[in-house]
Design an enzyme around this catalytic site. Structure first.
Site, PDB file in Angstrom:
ATOM      1  N   LYS A 155       0.827  -1.210   0.000  1.00  0.00           N
ATOM      2  CA  LYS A 155       0.000   0.000   0.000  1.00  0.00           C
ATOM      3  C   LYS A 155       0.866   1.268   0.000  1.00  0.00           C
ATOM      4  O   LYS A 155       0.641   2.188  -0.774  1.00  0.00           O
ATOM      5  CB  LYS A 155      -0.821  -0.067   1.289  1.00  0.00           C
ATOM      6  N   THR A 156       1.877   1.273   0.879  1.00  0.00           N
ATOM      7  CA  THR A 156       2.735   2.459   0.983  1.00  0.00           C
ATOM      8  C   THR A 156       3.480   2.680  -0.324  1.00  0.00           C
ATOM      9  O   THR A 156       3.638   3.806  -0.796  1.00  0.00           O
ATOM     10  CB  THR A 156       3.737   2.265   2.130  1.00  0.00           C
ATOM     11  N   ASP A 349      -4.817   7.417   3.000  1.00  0.00           N
ATOM     12  CA  ASP A 349      -4.321   6.091   3.396  1.00  0.00           C
ATOM     13  C   ASP A 349      -5.226   5.541   4.508  1.00  0.00           C
ATOM     14  O   ASP A 349      -5.870   6.321   5.211  1.00  0.00           O
ATOM     15  CB  ASP A 349      -2.893   6.305   3.941  1.00  0.00           C
ATOM     16  N   GLN A 378      -9.131  -4.795   7.772  1.00  0.00           N
ATOM     17  CA  GLN A 378      -8.212  -4.261   8.785  1.00  0.00           C
ATOM     18  C   GLN A 378      -8.809  -3.050   9.513  1.00  0.00           C
ATOM     19  O   GLN A 378      -8.076  -2.252  10.094  1.00  0.00           O
ATOM     20  CB  GLN A 378      -6.889  -3.869   8.128  1.00  0.00           C
TER      21      GLN A 378
HETATM   22  N1  LIG Z   1       6.243  -5.000  -5.960  1.00  0.00           N
HETATM   23  C1  LIG Z   1       6.901  -5.391  -4.888  1.00  0.00           C
HETATM   24  N2  LIG Z   1       7.980  -6.195  -5.007  1.00  0.00           N
HETATM   25  C2  LIG Z   1       8.653  -6.624  -3.919  1.00  0.00           C
HETATM   26  N3  LIG Z   1       8.340  -6.305  -2.646  1.00  0.00           N
HETATM   27  C3  LIG Z   1       7.293  -5.496  -2.466  1.00  0.00           C
HETATM   28  C4  LIG Z   1       6.521  -5.000  -3.564  1.00  0.00           C
HETATM   29  N4  LIG Z   1       5.535  -4.232  -3.049  1.00  0.00           N
HETATM   30  C5  LIG Z   1       5.684  -4.246  -1.720  1.00  0.00           C
HETATM   31  N5  LIG Z   1       6.728  -4.992  -1.342  1.00  0.00           N
HETATM   32  C6  LIG Z   1       7.199  -5.246   0.043  1.00  0.00           C
HETATM   33  O1  LIG Z   1       6.105  -5.789   0.762  1.00  0.00           O
HETATM   34  C7  LIG Z   1       6.183  -5.422   2.144  1.00  0.00           C
HETATM   35  C8  LIG Z   1       4.855  -4.864   2.576  1.00  0.00           C
HETATM   36  O2  LIG Z   1       4.663  -3.600   1.992  1.00  0.00           O
HETATM   37  P1  LIG Z   1       3.919  -2.429   2.741  1.00  0.00           P
HETATM   38  O3  LIG Z   1       4.496  -2.286   4.096  1.00  0.00           O
HETATM   39  O4  LIG Z   1       3.860  -1.267   1.842  1.00  0.00           O
HETATM   40  O5  LIG Z   1       2.515  -3.119   2.874  1.00  0.00           O
HETATM   41  P2  LIG Z   1       1.151  -2.569   3.328  1.00  0.00           P
HETATM   42  O6  LIG Z   1       0.226  -2.846   2.220  1.00  0.00           O
HETATM   43  O7  LIG Z   1       1.293  -1.173   3.798  1.00  0.00           O
HETATM   44  O8  LIG Z   1       0.814  -3.541   4.523  1.00  0.00           O
HETATM   45  P3  LIG Z   1      -0.180  -3.382   5.770  1.00  0.00           P
HETATM   46  O9  LIG Z   1      -1.483  -2.878   5.253  1.00  0.00           O
HETATM   47  O10 LIG Z   1      -0.260  -4.767   6.291  1.00  0.00           O
HETATM   48  O11 LIG Z   1       0.494  -2.494   6.731  1.00  0.00           O
HETATM   49  C9  LIG Z   1       7.319  -4.434   2.267  1.00  0.00           C
HETATM   50  O12 LIG Z   1       8.438  -5.098   2.811  1.00  0.00           O
HETATM   51  C10 LIG Z   1       7.543  -3.989   0.828  1.00  0.00           C
HETATM   52  O13 LIG Z   1       8.887  -3.609   0.594  1.00  0.00           O
END
Ligand SMILES: Nc1ncnc2c1ncn2[C@@H]1O[C@H](COP(=O)(O)OP(=O)(O)OP(=O)(O)O)[C@@H](O)[C@H]1O
Length: 809
Positions: A155-156, A349, A378
């Protein structure tokens, strides 16, 4: 300025670690006093010294005034030494002169030498890689979009790339507003943007939490709001809100509505008022509603008093920040046009956790493009007014296009499948995703132990042996104590993430009360907190009399204290006069000090003119430092905490007192789990509530206390039935889902058969959610009770050899 909150959070985060930071603040204090002049003061306490002997002023050499004017003697620590033989005393005129000199030195230095702005070395990184679903979201047209993003699906990364993509496609950076749920997420987004696009553009993008952005709009445009709140208003954080509720509860109830104030919990009433405000009520519209229960009538009465007091003090609380901004945008077309014109692209977000008022603000701000990211599985802030239905509302109001992110890069597949099995049991689920995780074969362990002590020992064992970082997650903060004790015994470094814990300490609250009183002289709670700390012979009766005089004068208690008259006793009145004079001088000094003086080579401690310097000045001149360090229990430890607060203040100039207080008021627990990149040796283990773990990931996760009453928590479900109960249980279930999806490689869920609650050992049932994990996705481990306490140690070491029990850890 945008970087400062980040520094504050980092420092605050460090301040909660087991090993406190140390900065040479004594040296700093020494560096800001006038040239050291040794005075032959004997090594006795200041009071005794002052009352028994007479001294020469260190400035002009006059004979210092006798006993009754003792407060004119100002002790100043020299050369970082605590010894009284190193104190100097000044008569009042010399002390005032010293203050003026200091101020002139500061102003002269600032005029001559503008501060040096350090060039930041920018680390440019290649754009982040995206999968197909991520790319579709990033490159989607500017029509309204809602992205449903499962845990760990990046997401980030998508938000960062989306902002970068908008700027690269021609949008002005200053036309982008990204709203996040926590300060931590805002900082992370800003840092990533600085790496991805040019630094100038990155700094023009508005990034912040809803509260931060609303507060900024309100501070700038409060005049356009038809409200008794005026420019320079104070901000009340949750502790201040609870305090104010307590004060209102203590007021005499009206005829026909008697209550026993000792039986009404201020925190409960504050939470009820907060929910009402978030649901769009104000005190008068709520008063017009017919109330069935006695409790509702009490809330209504307190709500009314609470609102009136806030207005008298020109203060807004946490909820007002949002509701007043919504009102401002709604009723002032010019203000609305100003912001809608500025921010053409709004991104949000954690959209699932927005409340009704936040949604209204979004709707009022939205102009060209809106892009929200969230995951209804979530949603864990319903108890705080977050409205799950905002997603449906958004889809309907904006006609949003739905996109999904389903590739999870964080968790091994068995962990993700077990977590998905739990969340699938949610009664009213929307936007179901088919998540695909990383390869892996280790299923989660479900560990049953005798009691909370065994649970804590087992957790400490796992932490000792785990490779990589570990998070111990729990539903309530109180659960951390037993685990902390065992980790300390085992010598494992850990960090307790509990921001509020730091700000709830007595000495920190005292210091903040001093600062609040300087910024907001009408803050009577702050006045009452410090009027007699250190002791100034102002007892409860004097305070009561001052309250009456303040009511008559209408200017607050501080003003009344400066002009206190009979029946306030003469001694108290004269002490209060000295106290209020000192605050006046400090306020003058603070307002004249807008920029810190650049440091000379070899300078240690806070820069003269910085907020940290000012804070230490306040404490020295009001006598609080001396009182805390020499007259209070645990003085040294408490003083260390105050120095931590000074660390947080260091990035601000003394003139930015309001900005500093705003940032502290906006700190949340979730902000404390910042990234480790700046830590030389990050702690191996982190302890935090599940709520605080949102957005984080760890190699190993242990979720403690998976029992009925804890998860789901008793308070979340008590007094509820039907649909309301089902929704509350669903939210607790989602909480477990969030906790489980923090794990990358290993996951354990522990439960105790008995647990000490209110001093009584009670039988605990396993959490109903554990039954929702299918047999092929779990490994059940039952740990027998130790034979007896005398054999506990042997049991514990033999237990360690039993590899079945700790499989996977
Ligand atoms: N396209 C990608 N290729 C490889 N790794 C990725 C990719 N996109 C995200 N990641 C990795 O996946 C992990 C999770 O990403 P992120 O923290 O942005 O998730 P999130 O969606 O914010 O999760 P949550 O909602 O659970 O907090 C991170 O370690 C990030 O570096």
């Amino acid at each position: 300025a945008s970087r400062r909150p980040r520094a504050v959070l980092r420092a605050a985060k460090k301040s909660t670690s087991a090993e406190p930071l140390t900065t040479n603040f004594e040296a700093a204090a020494a560096s800001v006093v006038a040239k050291p002049q040794r005075l032959p003061l004997p090594a006795k306490t200041r009071k005794t010294v002052a009352f028994n002997q007479q001294y020469l002023c260190a400035g002009c050499g006059c004979l210092l005034p006798p006993e009754h004017e003792i407060d004119h003697i100002v002790p100043v620590a020299l050369n970082g030494s605590d010894a009284l033989s190193n104190l100097q005393a000044l008569c009042k005129p010399c002390h005032q002169q010293k203050t003026r000199d200091q101020r002139h030195t500061i102003l002269d230095a600032v005029k001559k030498e503008p501060p040096v702005v350090e060039e930041k070395e920018v680390k440019r990184v290649p754009p982040l890689k995206l999968n197909d679903q991520q790319r579709a979201a990033v490159e989607a047209s500017t029509e309204p979009i809602r992205v449903v993003a499962g845990p760990g699906t990046g997401k980030t990364r998508v938000l960062t790339r989306r902002v970068a993509h908008l700027v690269e496609s021609g949008a002005r950076a200053s036309s982008v507003l990204a709203l996040t749920f926590t300060n931590r997420a805002a900082n992370e987004l800003r840092e990533r943007l600085e790496e991805e696009i040019n630094p100038q553009d990155a700094s023009s993008i508005s990034v912040g939490t809803f509260h931060r952005v609303c507060l900024t709009m309100l501070r700038d445009d409060v005049e356009a709001l038809e409200s008794p709140i005026k420019r320079g208003f104070a901000v009340y954080d949750q502790a201040a809100m609870i305090k104010l509720c307590g004060r209102c509860i203590a007021e005499k109830p009206p005829v026909g509505l008697g209550w026993d104030k000792s039986e009404i919990k201020p925190a409960r009433v504050q939470s009820a008022i907060s929910s009402l405000k978030n649901a769009g009520f104000d005190a008068s519209s709520y008063a017009d509603l017919t109330k069935e229960g006695y409790g509702d009538r009490i809330v209504s009465r307190v709500f009314d008093l609470y609102e009136k007091t806030l207005q008298q003090r020109n203060a807004v609380d946490f909820d007002d920040m949002l509701s007043l901004t919504a009102r401002l945008l709604e009723h002032s077309p010019a203000t609305r046009a100003k912001y809608a014109g500025r921010w053409k692209h709004v991104l949000v977000d954690e959209f699932q956790d927005t409340n009704g008022v936040q949604y209204d603000v979004l709707k009022l701000l939205a102009s060209d493009s809106v892009f929200v990211v969230g995951d209804s599985d979530q949603a864990i802030y319903g108890w705080r007014g977050a409205d799950y239905e905002n997603q449906q509302r958004y889809d309907d109001d904006f006609g949003a296009r739905l996109l999904k992110l389903e590739r999870n890069y964080r968790s091994a597949q068995p962990i993700l499948s077990a977590a998905s099995a739990v969340v699938e049991s949610t009664t009213r689920r929307r936007d179901a995703l088919s998540l695909e995780g990383r390869e892996g074969s280790l299923v989660p362990s479900i560990v049953e132990l005798e009691d909370q002590d065994d649970e804590a020992r087992w957790i400490a064992d796992v932490c000792v042996r785990a490779e990589g970082d570990v998070a111990v997650l729990y539903r309530t903060n109180a659960q951390s104590r037993a685990v902390e004790r065992e980790l300390l015994k085992a010598g494992v470094s850990y960090q307790l993430l509990h921001a509020k814990g730091f700000f709830e300490r007595k000495e920190i609250r005292d210091v903040l009360a001093y600062l609040r009183l300087l910024a907001y002289p009408k803050d009577d709670d702050a006045f009452e907190r410090v009027a007699n700390v250190p002791p100034r012979a102002v007892g409860p009766r004097s305070l009561e009399r001052l309250r009456v005089q303040a009511l008559e004068g209408g200017e607050g208690m501080l003003h009344a204290a400066a002009n206190a008259k009979s029946p306030v006793p003469a001694r108290a009145a004269s002490n209060l006069k000295v106290f209020t004079d000192a605050l006046d001088e400090l306020r003058e000094l603070q307002q004249a000090t807008s920029t810190p003086i650049p440091a000379e080579e070899g300078h240690a401690g806070p820069l003269v003119g910085s907020m940290a310097w000012f804070l230490l000045e306040v404490l020295a001149r009001t006598g609080y430092e001396h009182y805390l360090r020499h007259e209070s229990v645990d003085g040294a430890d408490r003083w260390r905490n105050v120095r931590e607060l000074a660390n947080l203040a260091a990035p601000y100039a003394a003139g930015e007192l309001v900005e500093f207080l705003d940032t502290l008021a906006l700190v949340q627990d979730q902000d404390m789990a910042a990234d480790d990149t700046e830590e030389k040796t990050p702690p191996k283990v982190r302890l935090m509530t599940v709520h605080a773990s949102k957005g984080l990931e760890f190699q190993t996760v242990i979720i403690a206390g998976c029992e009925e009453g804890l998860l789901p928590h008793y308070y979340a479900t008590a007094d509820k039935d039907g649909e309301e109960l089902a929704q509350a249980v669903d939210e607790e279930r989602r909480l477990l889902y969030v906790a489980m999806t923090r794990a990358k490689e290993s996951l354990a869920l522990t439960r105790a058969r008995t647990r000490l609650t209110w001093g009584v050992s009670r039988q605990m049932e396993a959490s109903r959610f554990l039954d929702e994990i299918p047999a092929d996705l779990r490994r059940d481990v039952r740990v027998a009770a130790p034979p007896s306490s005398s054999r506990r140690r042997r049991w514990s070491s033999s237990r360690r050899r039993s590899d079945g029990m700790l499989a996977g850890f």
